[in-house]
Write an enzyme that holds these catalytic residues in place. Structure first.
Site, PDB file in Angstrom:
ATOM      1  N   GLU A   1       0.839  -1.208   0.000  1.00 33.03           N
ATOM      2  CA  GLU A   1       0.000   0.000   0.000  1.00 33.03           C
ATOM      3  C   GLU A   1       0.873   1.257   0.000  1.00 33.03           C
ATOM      4  OE1 GLU A   1      -0.134  -2.659   1.907  1.00 33.03           O
ATOM      5  OE2 GLU A   1      -2.086  -2.970   2.838  1.00 33.03           O
TER       6      GLU A   1
ATOM      7  N   CYS B   1      -2.630  -4.231   7.026  1.00 36.22           N
ATOM      8  CA  CYS B   1      -2.216  -4.473   8.423  1.00 36.22           C
ATOM      9  C   CYS B   1      -2.650  -3.305   9.295  1.00 36.22           C
ATOM     10  CB  CYS B   1      -0.704  -4.688   8.495  1.00 36.22           C
ATOM     11  SG  CYS B   1       0.266  -3.234   8.101  1.00 36.22           S
TER      12      CYS B   1
ATOM     13  N   ARG C   1      12.179 -23.640  -6.297  1.00 37.12           N
ATOM     14  CA  ARG C   1      13.305 -23.489  -5.368  1.00 37.12           C
ATOM     15  C   ARG C   1      13.634 -22.018  -5.111  1.00 37.12           C
ATOM     16  NH1 ARG C   1      17.409 -28.331  -7.355  1.00 37.12           N
ATOM     17  NH2 ARG C   1      15.903 -30.008  -7.013  1.00 37.12           N
TER      18      ARG C   1
ATOM     19  N   THR D   1      17.140 -40.816  -0.990  1.00 34.67           N
ATOM     20  CA  THR D   1      17.255 -39.897  -2.125  1.00 34.67           C
ATOM     21  C   THR D   1      18.600 -39.189  -2.080  1.00 34.67           C
ATOM     22  OG1 THR D   1      14.886 -39.568  -2.127  1.00 34.67           O
ATOM     23  CG2 THR D   1      16.191 -37.899  -3.257  1.00 34.67           C
TER      24      THR D   1
ATOM     25  N   ASP E   1      20.796 -40.129  -5.283  1.00 36.26           N
ATOM     26  CA  ASP E   1      20.784 -39.059  -6.291  1.00 36.26           C
ATOM     27  C   ASP E   1      21.890 -38.023  -6.066  1.00 36.26           C
ATOM     28  OD1 ASP E   1      18.529 -40.399  -6.952  1.00 36.26           O
ATOM     29  OD2 ASP E   1      17.168 -38.682  -6.860  1.00 36.26           O
TER      30      ASP E   1
ATOM     31  N   LEU F   1       7.824 -38.590   1.425  1.00 37.44           N
ATOM     32  CA  LEU F   1       6.512 -38.042   1.048  1.00 37.44           C
ATOM     33  C   LEU F   1       5.417 -38.715   1.874  1.00 37.44           C
ATOM     34  CD1 LEU F   1       7.129 -37.970  -2.800  1.00 37.44           C
ATOM     35  CD2 LEU F   1       6.667 -35.952  -1.393  1.00 37.44           C
TER      36      LEU F   1
HETATM   37  C1  AOF Z   1       0.108  -5.182   4.379  1.00 41.45           C
HETATM   38  N1  AOF Z   1       0.725  -4.949   3.199  1.00 41.45           N
HETATM   39  O1  AOF Z   1       2.359  -5.295   1.756  1.00 41.45           O
HETATM   40  C2  AOF Z   1       2.350  -6.601   3.683  1.00 41.45           C
HETATM   41  C3  AOF Z   1       1.683  -6.863   4.887  1.00 41.45           C
HETATM   42  O2  AOF Z   1       6.573  -6.103  10.323  1.00 41.45           O
HETATM   43  P1  AOF Z   1       5.831  -5.451   9.187  1.00 41.45           P
HETATM   44  O3  AOF Z   1       5.676  -3.976   9.374  1.00 41.45           O
HETATM   45  O4  AOF Z   1       6.369  -5.796   7.822  1.00 41.45           O
HETATM   46  O5  AOF Z   1       4.300  -5.980   9.249  1.00 41.45           O
HETATM   47  C4  AOF Z   1       3.982  -7.322   9.280  1.00 41.45           C
HETATM   48  C5  AOF Z   1       2.481  -7.454   9.117  1.00 41.45           C
HETATM   49  O6  AOF Z   1       2.092  -6.953   7.860  1.00 41.45           O
HETATM   50  C6  AOF Z   1       1.989  -8.905   9.122  1.00 41.45           C
HETATM   51  O7  AOF Z   1       0.638  -8.905   9.553  1.00 41.45           O
HETATM   52  C7  AOF Z   1       2.074  -9.297   7.671  1.00 41.45           C
HETATM   53  O8  AOF Z   1       1.192 -10.364   7.367  1.00 41.45           O
HETATM   54  C8  AOF Z   1       1.623  -7.983   7.030  1.00 41.45           C
HETATM   55  N2  AOF Z   1       2.171  -7.799   5.711  1.00 41.45           N
HETATM   56  N3  AOF Z   1       0.556  -6.163   5.192  1.00 41.45           N
HETATM   57  O9  AOF Z   1      -0.859  -4.493   4.715  1.00 41.45           O
HETATM   58  C9  AOF Z   1       1.814  -5.583   2.821  1.00 41.45           C
HETATM   59  N4  AOF Z   1       3.477  -7.260   3.327  1.00 41.45           N
HETATM   60 ZN    ZN Z   2       0.750  -2.999   5.946  1.00 38.00          ZN
END
Ligand code: AOF
Ligand code: ZN
Length: 349
Positions: free
Chosen positions: A52, A79, A187, A199, A203, A294
């Protein structure tokens, strides 16, 4: 329809963060005024600005006055607490964005619906759930990690036309180059990759990402009796590696790259290992085989997704491939091979 199109753009942007944001979620955001995108961004790096924030920062000065009349599309619930960065709900309210469309909730305990309630309480119109059954959401890793305190688990294997995944005692290669490229994409995007003793011994896999751009995952090998020889690629120090064993050898010393992890190989081995990975912030794991390994996950129904590469080759005899039961959520044609993604419904996500 318009909402779906702009949300699709959010999902595409979110995935640009793959391999860079764990254990945070991949998130994308676009700001739309009267059907036109005036800003977009994604969460690019763990601990750095959220989608955001990057989205709003991208709005040109001449368009800033439109923000108060725009819709913000975000692939994840914004968040609402100050973690490594400030709360996105505060930003949305400060910028007076009147409408927010969200693809999935954030199962992080501090958020978990609260982000949406805060916005609604402040008079923002919030729309959720528009992705319906679109189940490969970029937030899947994070939401499993946050709600189940373990990594998102993908079971990955190739199987022959007649249902085998290998032959006893030697390595056979039967999937094609496209399959290998996609396997290496995995990966680059997953945090860790795990194989069993047999494995590793037959491998001698490097388990590094060589065909896709980006990093390689943490390598994990189960070596109950510490029988794997030191000349295997696992011990080459090229990448962080965990050797999970019941008893370390007297010569087993941890160093920067190598970590000997002692665990009892009882029925709780896998759940305990998953808990340890959670503690180490590992939010996604590929289980690469072999069949016994698995089946360790399948027998306790501890998996989220299966990635099955089906090939037209016949092996005639060998080790039977497992048959996970799940909902088919995607299918990709890779020349003569097919990749099918199953989701484990029983995990109840
Ligand atoms: C959002 N937008 O792009 C992302 C979110 O420690 P911080 O500040 O990076 O915050 C971690 C929290 O934000 C956690 O709940 C995670 O799931 C969320 N990530 N939230 O609004 C974002 N990357
Ligand atoms: Zn956020």
């Amino acid at each position: 329809m318009e909402d779906e199109i702009f949300m699709q753009r959010c999902l595409d942007l979110a995935r640009l963060g793959a391999g860079h944001v764990s254990p945070n979620p991949m998130v994308g955001a676009v700001l739309v005024h009267e059907g036109r995108i005036i800003g977009e961004g994604w969460h690019q790096e763990y601990g750095k600005a959220h989608a955001e924030v990057n989205c709003l920062a991208s709005v040109e000065a001449k368009n800033r006055h439109l923000i108060v009349k725009s819709t913000l599309y975000v692939s994840l619930e914004p968040c609402c607490f100050h973690g490594k960065t400030p709360a996105c709900t505060d930003l949305i309210l400060r910028e007076q964005i009147p409408r927010v469309v969200v693809a999935s909730l954030d199962d992080t305990p501090e958020v978990s619906g609260k982000g949406i309630r805060i916005l609604e309480k402040a008079g923002v119109e919030v729309l959720t759930g528009i992705c319906g059954n679109q189940t490969i959401l970029p937030s899947n890793f994070r939401n499993v990690f946050a709600s189940k305190q373990r990594p998102f688990i993908q079971l990955k294997f190739a199987k022959s036309m007649d249902g085998y995944m290998g032959v006893h005692g030697r390595q056979v290669w039967f999937s094609n180059h496209f399959s290998q490229v996609l396997a290496h994409k995995g990966r680059a995007e997953f945090d860790a990759i795990l194989v069993g003793t047999r494995t590793a011994a037959t491998d001698n896999p490097a388990l590094t990402n060589r065909n896709w751009f980006g990093r390689s995952p943490l390598r994990i090998v189960l070596d109950r009796k510490r029988i794997l020889p030191a000349n295997l690629k696992f011990f080459d120090g090229a990448n962080p590696t965990w050797i999970v064993t019941e008893k370390k050898l007297s010569s087993d010393f941890n160093n920067e790259k190598l970590n000997f992890v002692e665990l009892d190989f009882d029925e709780n081995l896998i759940p305990k290992l998953m808990g340890l990975l959670f503690d180490h912030q590992v939010s996604s794991l590929i289980v690469e085989g072999g069949a016994d390994t698995l089946n360790r996950f399948l027998s306790i129904n501890l998996w989220d997704e299966a990635a099955i590469f089906s090939t037209p080759k016949r092996l005639g005899v060998g080790i039977l491939a497992p048959t996970p039961v799940g909902d088919e959520i995607a299918k990709f044609t890779l020349g003569s091979d097919t990749l099918t993604i199953l989701r484990n419904e029983a995990q109840g996500r």
